[in-house]
Design a protein around this motif. Structure first.
Motif, mmCIF file in Angstrom:
data_model
loop_
_atom_site.group_PDB
_atom_site.id
_atom_site.type_symbol
_atom_site.label_atom_id
_atom_site.label_comp_id
_atom_site.label_asym_id
_atom_site.label_seq_id
_atom_site.Cartn_x
_atom_site.Cartn_y
_atom_site.Cartn_z
ATOM 1 N N VAL A 49 -5.351 15.342 2.363
ATOM 2 C CA VAL A 49 -5.571 13.896 2.504
ATOM 3 C C VAL A 49 -4.457 13.327 3.370
ATOM 4 O O VAL A 49 -3.283 13.347 2.962
ATOM 5 C CB VAL A 49 -5.596 13.202 1.126
ATOM 6 N N VAL A 50 -4.819 12.878 4.579
ATOM 7 C CA VAL A 50 -3.774 12.339 5.466
ATOM 8 C C VAL A 50 -3.615 10.840 5.213
ATOM 9 O O VAL A 50 -4.566 10.074 5.292
ATOM 10 C CB VAL A 50 -4.020 12.656 6.960
ATOM 11 N N ALA A 51 -2.372 10.477 4.894
ATOM 12 C CA ALA A 51 -2.087 9.110 4.452
ATOM 13 C C ALA A 51 -0.759 8.631 5.022
ATOM 14 O O ALA A 51 -0.111 7.765 4.441
ATOM 15 C CB ALA A 51 -2.039 9.085 2.929
ATOM 16 N N ALA A 52 -0.343 9.205 6.136
ATOM 17 C CA ALA A 52 1.004 8.918 6.646
ATOM 18 C C ALA A 52 1.030 7.814 7.705
ATOM 19 O O ALA A 52 2.073 7.552 8.292
ATOM 20 C CB ALA A 52 1.637 10.191 7.198
ATOM 21 N N GLY A 53 -0.118 7.166 7.931
ATOM 22 C CA GLY A 53 -0.143 6.085 8.927
ATOM 23 C C GLY A 53 0.518 4.826 8.384
ATOM 24 O O GLY A 53 0.613 4.625 7.175
ATOM 25 N N SER A 54 0.936 3.956 9.308
ATOM 26 C CA SER A 54 1.619 2.736 8.864
ATOM 27 C C SER A 54 0.625 1.624 8.548
ATOM 28 O O SER A 54 0.875 0.776 7.684
ATOM 29 C CB SER A 54 2.589 2.252 9.954
ATOM 30 N N PRO A 75 3.022 1.064 3.480
ATOM 31 C CA PRO A 75 2.091 1.834 4.320
ATOM 32 C C PRO A 75 0.660 1.645 3.793
ATOM 33 O O PRO A 75 0.473 1.418 2.590
ATOM 34 C CB PRO A 75 2.547 3.279 4.125
ATOM 35 N N LYS A 76 -0.309 1.754 4.711
ATOM 36 C CA LYS A 76 -1.695 1.433 4.338
ATOM 37 C C LYS A 76 -2.173 2.165 3.076
ATOM 38 O O LYS A 76 -2.843 1.586 2.227
ATOM 39 C CB LYS A 76 -2.617 1.758 5.521
ATOM 40 N N ALA A 77 -1.833 3.437 2.956
ATOM 41 C CA ALA A 77 -2.348 4.222 1.833
ATOM 42 C C ALA A 77 -1.835 3.731 0.480
ATOM 43 O O ALA A 77 -2.359 4.108 -0.562
ATOM 44 C CB ALA A 77 -1.972 5.696 2.010
ATOM 45 N N ASP A 119 -0.249 15.561 13.883
ATOM 46 C CA ASP A 119 1.001 16.098 13.309
ATOM 47 C C ASP A 119 0.909 16.091 11.787
ATOM 48 O O ASP A 119 1.359 17.031 11.115
ATOM 49 C CB ASP A 119 2.212 15.250 13.717
ATOM 50 N N SER A 120 0.351 15.032 11.239
ATOM 51 C CA SER A 120 0.223 14.943 9.782
ATOM 52 C C SER A 120 -0.744 16.001 9.257
ATOM 53 O O SER A 120 -0.494 16.622 8.217
ATOM 54 C CB SER A 120 -0.240 13.543 9.372
ATOM 55 N N VAL A 121 -1.842 16.215 9.979
ATOM 56 C CA VAL A 121 -2.786 17.266 9.576
ATOM 57 C C VAL A 121 -2.068 18.622 9.578
ATOM 58 O O VAL A 121 -2.190 19.413 8.641
ATOM 59 C CB VAL A 121 -4.015 17.294 10.509
ATOM 60 N N GLY A 162 4.287 13.279 6.544
ATOM 61 C CA GLY A 162 3.481 13.445 7.753
ATOM 62 C C GLY A 162 4.333 13.338 9.000
ATOM 63 O O GLY A 162 5.570 13.335 8.936
ATOM 64 N N GLY A 163 3.648 13.245 10.141
ATOM 65 C CA GLY A 163 4.357 13.189 11.420
ATOM 66 C C GLY A 163 3.998 11.943 12.200
ATOM 67 O O GLY A 163 3.377 11.015 11.672
ATOM 68 N N ALA A 164 4.362 11.955 13.475
ATOM 69 C CA ALA A 164 4.203 10.763 14.311
ATOM 70 C C ALA A 164 2.742 10.472 14.642
ATOM 71 O O ALA A 164 2.356 9.315 14.812
ATOM 72 C CB ALA A 164 4.997 10.944 15.600
ATOM 73 N N THR A 165 1.924 11.518 14.756
ATOM 74 C CA THR A 165 0.503 11.303 15.052
ATOM 75 C C THR A 165 -0.329 11.861 13.902
ATOM 76 O O THR A 165 0.168 12.649 13.084
ATOM 77 C CB THR A 165 0.066 12.039 16.334
ATOM 78 N N ARG A 166 -1.603 11.445 13.881
ATOM 79 C CA ARG A 166 -2.487 11.966 12.833
ATOM 80 C C ARG A 166 -2.530 13.492 12.882
ATOM 81 O O ARG A 166 -2.494 14.163 11.849
ATOM 82 C CB ARG A 166 -3.895 11.394 12.995
ATOM 83 N N ILE A 180 -16.570 3.654 4.374
ATOM 84 C CA ILE A 180 -15.997 2.873 5.479
ATOM 85 C C ILE A 180 -14.496 3.124 5.592
ATOM 86 O O ILE A 180 -13.842 3.507 4.629
ATOM 87 C CB ILE A 180 -16.264 1.355 5.324
ATOM 88 N N LYS A 181 -13.993 2.851 6.789
ATOM 89 C CA LYS A 181 -12.562 3.021 7.039
ATOM 90 C C LYS A 181 -11.866 1.670 6.933
ATOM 91 O O LYS A 181 -12.336 0.680 7.504
ATOM 92 C CB LYS A 181 -12.370 3.605 8.434
ATOM 93 N N ILE A 182 -10.761 1.654 6.221
ATOM 94 C CA ILE A 182 -10.010 0.409 6.051
ATOM 95 C C ILE A 182 -9.047 0.230 7.230
ATOM 96 O O ILE A 182 -8.146 1.052 7.432
ATOM 97 C CB ILE A 182 -9.180 0.438 4.741
HETATM 98 O O1 C5P Z 1 -4.531 5.015 12.091
HETATM 99 P P1 C5P Z 1 -5.822 5.467 11.521
HETATM 100 O O2 C5P Z 1 -6.380 4.491 10.502
HETATM 101 O O3 C5P Z 1 -6.836 5.893 12.528
HETATM 102 O O4 C5P Z 1 -5.453 6.781 10.704
HETATM 103 C C1 C5P Z 1 -6.438 7.577 10.084
HETATM 104 C C2 C5P Z 1 -5.791 8.321 8.921
HETATM 105 O O5 C5P Z 1 -4.767 9.169 9.416
HETATM 106 C C3 C5P Z 1 -5.157 7.371 7.899
HETATM 107 O O6 C5P Z 1 -5.493 7.793 6.590
HETATM 108 C C4 C5P Z 1 -3.676 7.493 8.198
HETATM 109 O O7 C5P Z 1 -2.844 7.315 7.063
HETATM 110 C C5 C5P Z 1 -3.563 8.919 8.716
HETATM 111 N N1 C5P Z 1 -2.426 9.108 9.635
HETATM 112 C C6 C5P Z 1 -1.429 10.017 9.295
HETATM 113 N N2 C5P Z 1 -0.357 10.177 10.126
HETATM 114 C C7 C5P Z 1 -0.219 9.458 11.258
HETATM 115 C C8 C5P Z 1 -1.236 8.521 11.619
HETATM 116 C C9 C5P Z 1 -2.342 8.364 10.791
HETATM 117 O O8 C5P Z 1 -1.525 10.655 8.249
HETATM 118 N N3 C5P Z 1 0.845 9.623 12.027
#
Ligand code: C5P
Length: 229
Positions: free
Chosen positions: A11-16, A25-27, A89-91, A83-87, A212-214
């Motif tokens: 579960v990728v949740a590292a976005g801001s 952070p959003k998650a 990277d987090s994956v 996670g990392g700087a991009t999705r 849906i995506k938040i």
């Molecule tokens: O930014 P966006 O909503 O497209 O991100 C999709 C998912 O990827 C989100 O759940 C977000 O937390 C995750 N993500 C991440 N690491 C990042 C950017 C996004 O885990 N660097």
């Protein structure tokens, strides 16, 4: 796919989540009584085909993520990493924590809190005809145009061929590991694009309008409504 194969979820949740305008952070914004991430983790944890879950969260939020999993009784979600700087990277950070005996890895965006069990069934059951990956999609109702930087229309796309893509997305574990290792991780808004670029076959199954995506506050309110239905 046989029931015997090991299936893990990342579960990728590292976005801001800047567009949400929250201090967390959003998650970790509130969704009902819990952080947003809890809803999808609970759904994945409840699914009998899933053996384990890796949480990928912003640096410094790892402990809170494991407490959250404890709180909601999600016993399969015992690993949380930064996670990392991009999705992508987090994956990569999440996939690195999945045990090597996993045959299938699901990758899910915490930004999609509603994950119906039958959606997970379709994704895991969709590995037919040599597929390396299975993704949920929905038809597109709007007309879609490609435009240049100045907003001038370049072309109108044939929407009968277009699909909106959701998560969870499922992959043969070795294919995903190779695709993530080979990818230019500054690109790729989903994992399927990494697998496609590596030459893998990705097939589609029906998505779910509830998944849906938040992105904005309005999306949060809509997801609360959909959850109550
Ligand atoms: O930014 P966006 O909503 O497209 O991100 C999709 C998912 O990827 C989100 O759940 C977000 O937390 C995750 N993500 C991440 N690491 C990042 C950017 C996004 O885990 N660097």
């Amino acid at each position: 796919m046989s029931d015997a194969v090991a299936v893990w979820a990342v579960v990728v949740a590292a976005g801001s989540g800047e567009r949400l305008g929250a201090e967390h952070p959003k998650a970790f914004v509130r969704f009902g009584d819990d952080p947003l991430i809890a809803a999808s983790v609970a759904a994945l944890d409840d699914h009998p085909a899933i053996d384990g879950i890796v949480l990928v969260v912003p640096q410094g939020w790892e402990e809170r993520a494991t407490f959250m999993a404890d709180d909601i009784g999600a016993g399969k979600a015992s690993i949380a990493v930064a996670g990392g700087a991009t999705r992508s990277d987090s994956v990569a950070a999440g996939v690195a924590e999945v045990p090597t005996d996993a045959a299938i890895i699901l990758v899910h965006d915490a930004a999609r809190p509603l994950v119906p069990a039958d959606l997970i069934d379709r994704i895991i059951g969709g590995f037919a005809d040599g597929a390396d990956g299975v993704i949920p999609v929905l038809p597109i109702d709007d007309t879609v145009k490609r435009v240049d930087a100045a907003g001038r229309v370049i072309e109108t796309l044939d929407r009968s061929e277009l699909r909106a893509v959701q998560t969870p997305q499922a992959f043969l574990a070795d294919v995903l590991r190779r695709a993530v290792a080979a990818a230019d991780r500054s690109t790729g808004t989903d994992c399927a694009s990494l697998v496609e670029r590596a030459g893998g076959l990705v097939v589609t199954v029906a998505g779910d309008p509830r998944a849906i995506k938040i992105t904005t506050r309005a999306d949060l309110a809509r997801a609360e409504e959909l959850r109550a239905c």
